[in-house]
Scaffold this active site. Structure first.
Site, PDB file in Angstrom:
ATOM      1  N   CYS A  47       0.832  -1.200   0.000  1.00  0.00           N
ATOM      2  CA  CYS A  47       0.000   0.000   0.000  1.00  0.00           C
ATOM      3  C   CYS A  47       0.875   1.262   0.000  1.00  0.00           C
ATOM      4  CB  CYS A  47      -0.962  -0.042   1.180  1.00  0.00           C
ATOM      5  SG  CYS A  47      -2.428   0.999   0.931  1.00  0.00           S
TER       6      CYS A  47
ATOM      7  N   HIS B  34      -3.768  -5.708   1.294  1.00  0.00           N
ATOM      8  CA  HIS B  34      -3.473  -6.001   2.697  1.00  0.00           C
ATOM      9  C   HIS B  34      -3.997  -7.394   3.041  1.00  0.00           C
ATOM     10  CE1 HIS B  34      -2.147  -2.004   3.903  1.00  0.00           C
ATOM     11  NE2 HIS B  34      -3.190  -1.475   3.295  1.00  0.00           N
TER      12      HIS B  34
END
Length: 485
Positions: A332, A429
């Protein structure tokens, strides 16, 4: 009226989240329809919910413990710190905007309506709602307009049990001191107290219990011994970061601890692999040269964290690691840092419009657009290993290295890889909670794989936590308190 009980603490990190999770599992096993709720949370460790929003990671774990799907209404106000004095304000799963601490205090009374609406939704169909407070009710300077502790308890007529943490010392003073500074009405709402994280012979604290009871008028519901397996459950608060370093594994993964690190529960499954040492590198220390992998975690404020990374000299360490043939993985915000440039023309994160990145991936990230919040199912490329995870980010990343994607999700390519395949970035994630994907990573960095079933282990630990509480807490009395007005 649905039973409700609020677990408050004498301070932050006294074990409120864990105890609520354990009680959720305990009472759910008894056949009750249990739901967790936290009016206001402050954490950059968030979870994407099936209803398209985000909540604190602890409430997602508590929902799992209760055997129900997580909902944005279980944590209607989520504050995600972006600086020392400001945070992003998320209301019922969606970003409302940014606010400095002083401005947020003025906003709180207006947010109570959303809190009460969400509480009503969570309560609908539930038999017991276990509410977690935030910080401490002893912060009487914040009592006016409070929505997180006694303000909420009063508005909803919810009885309170107060937790003190004996492991940090001063537990008698913290409980008695809380009674001394809160109002008589707030004190009357506290029906009992618990002592958490005791080490040694519990009988040695009998006199301590009597002292607390005499000075507060609150009865004790028990003394909870330290539960070591708590370390195997996803951590929520950054205060836990120092405990996330693991040791003993032959292969080292180095993780720079950045000021606004987020979603660091991504690391939990890796810490539990015997063949791996996860080295959480705090400021003031160079990244270790013997790391097989440098993992750049998520960030709530990518540009600010990248500048912090540069200030530590970690950018030099990462580039030297890459030149020597080492592997780098960015998750991310960490993925965004790996690119040539990070642009923020609308100043979503702060005053800086753009910075040059590490340049290890030929991509550019531009902040903006709608925040992506969703569970994902995909396959990593090129081998097609399946995984389940979630995305939670703002910004779009483009560039030539996207032609070598990390994964394919619903027919769409995701992430990027360098031509050598040693530098990888992804917005996904939760990858390493997926056993197949974690083993793929371990093989990639030359670490031993294991037969760890991570998700099954989390549920087993929740069951043992419930057993632990059933042994040491007067749960019948606690349940009776939940029925009182």
């Amino acid at each position: 009226m649905t039973r409700r009980l609020m677990i408050q603490g004498t301070g932050s990190d006294v074990g409120k989240s864990l105890i609520v999770a354990g009680l959720c599992r305990l009472f759910a096993r008894q056949g009750l329809k249990v739901r967790p709720f936290k009016p206001q949370n402050m954490s950059n460790n968030a979870a994407a919910t099936p209803d398209g929003g985000e909540i604190g990671r602890a409430q997602a774990l508590q929902a799992r413990a209760a055997g129900v799907a997580a909902s944005v209404h279980m944590n209607p106000i989520l504050l995600k710190p972006q600086s020392e004095i400001g945070a992003q304000v998320v209301v019922q799963g969606k970003v409302l905007g940014n606010a400095k601490a002083r401005d947020y205090q003025a906003m709180k009374p207006g947010l109570m309506a959303a809190v009460l609406e969400s509480f009503a939704r969570v309560s609908d169909g539930a038999e017991l709602v276990l509410v977690e407070g935030a910080g401490s009710p002893a912060e009487v300077n914040l009592r006016a307009g409070d929505i997180a502790n006694m303000g909420f308890a009063t508005a909803t007529e919810t009885p309170v049990v107060l937790i003190g943490d004996i492991d940090r010392g001063g537990v008698i003073a913290s409980l008695v001191g809380t009674r001394a500074v809160i109002s008589q009405d707030d004190s009357a709402r506290i029906k009992a107290f618990l002592i958490n994280r005791f080490r040694g012979d519990v009988r040695l604290f009998d006199e301590g219990l009597r002292t607390i009871e005499a000075h507060t008028g609150w009865p004790s519901l028990g003394v909870i011994p330290h539960f070591a397996e708590a370390a195997l459950l996803p951590a929520e608060d950054a205060v836990a970061l120092r405990s996330l370093t693991s040791s003993g594994g032959r292969v080292k993964i180095a993780v720079p601890v950045l000021p606004r690190i987020s979603n660091f529960d991504d690391l939990d499954p890796l810490r539990q692999e015997a063949g791996v040492t996860v080295d959480m590198v705090e400021p003031g220390r160079p990244l270790p040269r013997d790391a097989a992998l440098i993992l750049l975690p998520g960030s709530k404020s990518t540009i600010a964290d990248f500048l912090a990374l540069q200030a530590e000299g970690w950018d030099v360490d990462i580039k030297a690691h890459a030149r020597a043939g080492g592997k780098v993985l960015g998750l991310c915000g960490g993925y965004q840092m790996l690119g040539r440039r990070i642009e923020d023309p609308d100043h979503l994160e702060g005053d800086i419009a753009a910075v040059a990145g590490l340049g290890l991936l030929d991509v550019v990230t531009r902040m903006g657009g709608t925040k992506r919040l969703s569970p994902v199912l995909g396959v990593s490329l090129p081998d097609g290993t399946p995984f389940a995870g979630y995305e939670m980010h703002v910004g779009e990343t483009s560039g030539p290295d996207r032609e070598r994607p990390f994964a394919r999700i619903d027919g769409t390519i995701e992430g990027a890889q360098s031509e050598t395949g040693r530098i990888v970035g992804t917005y996904c994630h939760g990858l390493f909670g997926d056993d197949a994907q974690r083993r793929r990573l371990l093989s990639w960095i030359g670490a031993e794989t294991s037969d760890l079933d991570y998700e099954r282990r989390v549920d087993a630990v929740l069951d043992r936590l419930a057993d632990h509480l059933a042994t040491h807490v007067d749960c019948e009395r606690l349940l009776a308190i939940s029925a009182s007005p």
